[in-house]
Scaffold this motif. Structure first.
Motif, PDB file in Angstrom:
ATOM      1  N   GLY A  99      -4.556   0.937 -12.295  1.00 52.84           N
ATOM      2  CA  GLY A  99      -3.871  -0.336 -12.458  1.00 52.84           C
ATOM      3  C   GLY A  99      -3.795  -1.058 -11.126  1.00 52.84           C
ATOM      4  O   GLY A  99      -3.857  -0.434 -10.054  1.00 52.84           O
ATOM      5  N   GLY A 100      -3.632  -2.365 -11.171  1.00 45.95           N
ATOM      6  CA  GLY A 100      -3.688  -3.175  -9.957  1.00 45.95           C
ATOM      7  C   GLY A 100      -2.656  -2.793  -8.914  1.00 45.95           C
ATOM      8  O   GLY A 100      -2.979  -2.644  -7.725  1.00 45.95           O
ATOM      9  N   THR A 101      -1.411  -2.629  -9.313  1.00 47.22           N
ATOM     10  CA  THR A 101      -0.354  -2.303  -8.353  1.00 47.22           C
ATOM     11  C   THR A 101      -0.578  -0.922  -7.748  1.00 47.22           C
ATOM     12  O   THR A 101      -0.413  -0.717  -6.536  1.00 47.22           O
ATOM     13  N   PHE A 102      -0.963   0.029  -8.600  1.00 41.99           N
ATOM     14  CA  PHE A 102      -1.206   1.382  -8.094  1.00 41.99           C
ATOM     15  C   PHE A 102      -2.421   1.403  -7.173  1.00 41.99           C
ATOM     16  O   PHE A 102      -2.419   2.110  -6.155  1.00 41.99           O
ATOM     17  N   PHE A 103      -3.442   0.624  -7.496  1.00 38.09           N
ATOM     18  CA  PHE A 103      -4.633   0.570  -6.639  1.00 38.09           C
ATOM     19  C   PHE A 103      -4.252   0.088  -5.233  1.00 38.09           C
ATOM     20  O   PHE A 103      -4.703   0.649  -4.226  1.00 38.09           O
ATOM     21  N   ASN A 104      -3.418  -0.937  -5.181  1.00 41.27           N
ATOM     22  CA  ASN A 104      -2.962  -1.427  -3.873  1.00 41.27           C
ATOM     23  C   ASN A 104      -2.147  -0.355  -3.148  1.00 41.27           C
ATOM     24  O   ASN A 104      -2.273  -0.186  -1.925  1.00 41.27           O
ATOM     25  N   TRP A 105      -1.319   0.370  -3.906  1.00 40.86           N
ATOM     26  CA  TRP A 105      -0.508   1.443  -3.333  1.00 40.86           C
ATOM     27  C   TRP A 105      -1.392   2.513  -2.681  1.00 40.86           C
ATOM     28  O   TRP A 105      -1.029   3.075  -1.635  1.00 40.86           O
ATOM     29  N   LEU A 106      -2.531   2.791  -3.304  1.00 43.44           N
ATOM     30  CA  LEU A 106      -3.431   3.821  -2.777  1.00 43.44           C
ATOM     31  C   LEU A 106      -3.899   3.522  -1.354  1.00 43.44           C
ATOM     32  O   LEU A 106      -4.210   4.443  -0.592  1.00 43.44           O
ATOM     33  N   PHE A 107      -3.937   2.259  -0.990  1.00 45.69           N
ATOM     34  CA  PHE A 107      -4.492   1.877   0.309  1.00 45.69           C
ATOM     35  C   PHE A 107      -3.427   1.388   1.299  1.00 45.69           C
ATOM     36  O   PHE A 107      -3.741   0.902   2.372  1.00 45.69           O
ATOM     37  N   GLU A 108      -2.161   1.524   0.921  1.00 45.96           N
ATOM     38  CA  GLU A 108      -1.094   1.117   1.829  1.00 45.96           C
ATOM     39  C   GLU A 108      -0.888   2.160   2.924  1.00 45.96           C
ATOM     40  O   GLU A 108      -1.001   3.366   2.687  1.00 45.96           O
ATOM     41  N   LYS A 109      -0.574   1.707   4.117  1.00 48.59           N
ATOM     42  CA  LYS A 109      -0.320   2.625   5.225  1.00 48.59           C
ATOM     43  C   LYS A 109       1.062   3.255   5.129  1.00 48.59           C
ATOM     44  O   LYS A 109       1.282   4.375   5.593  1.00 48.59           O
ATOM     45  N   ASN A 110       1.975   2.532   4.542  1.00 45.40           N
ATOM     46  CA  ASN A 110       3.339   3.040   4.394  1.00 45.40           C
ATOM     47  C   ASN A 110       3.770   2.867   2.940  1.00 45.40           C
ATOM     48  O   ASN A 110       4.610   2.022   2.615  1.00 45.40           O
ATOM     49  N   PRO A 111       3.181   3.650   2.028  1.00 42.61           N
ATOM     50  CA  PRO A 111       3.403   3.441   0.592  1.00 42.61           C
ATOM     51  C   PRO A 111       4.838   3.733   0.173  1.00 42.61           C
ATOM     52  O   PRO A 111       5.457   4.685   0.654  1.00 42.61           O
TER      53      PRO A 111
END
Length: 437
Positions: free
Chosen positions: A79-91
């Motif tokens: 999902g879009g939000t989770f995909f962004n979470w995967l690449f966050e430095k400080n999730p």
């Protein structure tokens, strides 16, 4: 956890191409593992790597493992939000109630010796992203179902336990769900459906097929149903082999590591789990009756909404389970004049109300048409709706037999002053014949 992964693979081709029947090819050249499988593997690896460590260490490793596997397989369909979470430095968790928390939690159900530890670990796996109460609830419900299936619980016990989370949603049939079911990625809109697909199944494969036949988010529903079904039925060797063949060597390696880890650690279920899943009740024999009340409430709610196609099969299925578990109803009675009221703790012998030799009579109920029925109650609260009276618990089966054998009775009424359910003599005979067959 291969049961979850294979369910995901089977459902992958139907997620956006729903098929509402069960006679479909189990696998095709397009079948593939999706984000459900990747995150299931990530959770399994994180729990292995942090076995015996603190909650904070487990959460940190869950994040690390999920991000690492997600970045390795970025096209798995996140999902879009989770995909962004995967690449966050400080999730950080983002208050999601999506079914991602339920789809990835199955390894938890295989690792722990108590339901309490299972639920605790399930919450940890959800909270790193899906910290909404519904997201946590979905993870707990699936993990608990896998644990209970592994512990030897019956399907009815699993269904009844899941009703603690989802109430009347658990007391539907697939035939009721399937026609109007639409794509729903929330936990509350897909976890109950997955558990019901397992509940109505006859084998591991049948569970996966039933899950896909619902429609909607097919890969995730089949993933969750397959996870429970594997723990309950076991999984055919040929399907395990096929799942490992479809996974690439890296992912298959995590599966093998998990198998080895499970074999090297004591995961035997500790005694007492049944006490954990049943509500406390002053009458042990009434402990499952709350589920009957929940089903009846569901039936009445549907009637109020004007729904015409209302199935009572879940009620009879649960009633069958309660009878097999030695369940009882509360029945009203009155002593004949002159009978000493002090019973000394002994239950009086059951007698037909017309028996002149009996010391008491059962109190029945008369409707507006002067039809006399045996009145029985599922709980003290239901009993008290009828006003002050003496009561005693009596075997469900014995109640049915009395109602069937007594000439002047037309049948039996469950909770006559609440959400009543009438069983005429034909219904009673059919039900008793079924449980004795």
């Amino acid at each position: 956890m291969l049961g979850a992964i294979f369910g995901d693979i089977v459902g992958s081709v139907y997620e956006f191409n729903n098929i509402k029947r069960m006679d479909f090819p189990l696998l095709s050249k397009w079948s593939h593992p999706t984000d459900d499988s990747m995150m299931t593997l990530a959770v399994a690896r994180a729990l292995m790597n942090t076995w015996g460590q603190s909650d904070d260490e487990i959460r940190a490793e869950l994040v690390r493992s999920m991000q690492q596997l997600g970045r390795r397989y970025p096209d798995a369909g996140y999902g879009g939000t989770f995909f962004n979470w995967l690449f966050e430095k400080n999730p950080r968790p983002y208050n999601s109630f999506g079914n991602g928390s339920g789809m990835r939690v199955s390894p938890v159900g295989w690792l722990y010796q108590t339901l309490e530890d299972t639920l605790h670990a399930a919450r940890l796996t959800a909270e790193v992203t899906h910290n909404h109460p519904e997201g946590i609830k979905g993870a707990e419900a699936i993990a608990a179902s896998v644990f209970l299936a592994r512990a030897g619980a019956s399907k009815e016990e699993i269904l009844i336990y899941a009703a603690k989370y989802y109430g009347e949603s658990m007391f539907r049939t697939l035939d009721q769900i399937r026609p109007g079911y639409e794509f729903d990625v929330s936990c509350q809109g897909s976890v109950p459906e997955a558990i019901i697909a397992f509940y109505e199944s006859e084998s591991y494969e049948d569970s996966v097929r039933k899950a896909v036949s619902i429609g909607g988010d097919s890969d995730t529903i089949a993933c969750m149903a397959g996870a429970i079904a594997e723990a309950f039925y076991g999984m055919p060797g040929k399907l395990k082999k096929k799942a490992l063949q479809i996974l690439d060597p890296y992912c298959a390696g995590i599966v093998r590591q998990f198998r080895q880890f499970c074999s090297e650690h004591d995961r035997s279920i500790r005694e007492g789990w049944r006490e954990e899943i049943t509500p406390k009740n002053p009458y042990e024999s009434l402990k499952n009756n709350w589920a009957l009340e929940a089903v009846l409430d569901c039936i009445y709610q549907k009637r109020k909404k004007g729904e015409e196609d209302i199935s009572v099969l879940p009620f009879f299925s649960l009633l069958h389970f309660c009878v097999n578990e030695g369940g009882e109803f509360l029945v009203p009675f009155e002593f004949k004049p002159g009978f000493p009221v002090n019973l000394g703790g002994d239950r009086p012998a059951v007698a037909d109300a017309s028996d002149d030799n009996s010391d008491f009579v059962l109190k029945h109920i008369v409707d507006k048409e002067d039809k006399v029925s045996m009145a029985v109650y599922t709980s003290e609260s239901e009993f008290e709706k009828g006003g002050p009276a003496s009561m005693m618990p009596l075997s469900m089966e014995e109640c049915m037999q009395i109602a069937l054998d007594t000439d002047y009775l037309t049948g039996m009424v469950i909770n006559p002053y609440g959400n009543a359910f009438i069983m005429d003599k034909e219904t009673l005979k059919g039900f008793l014949d079924m449980i004795h067959s």
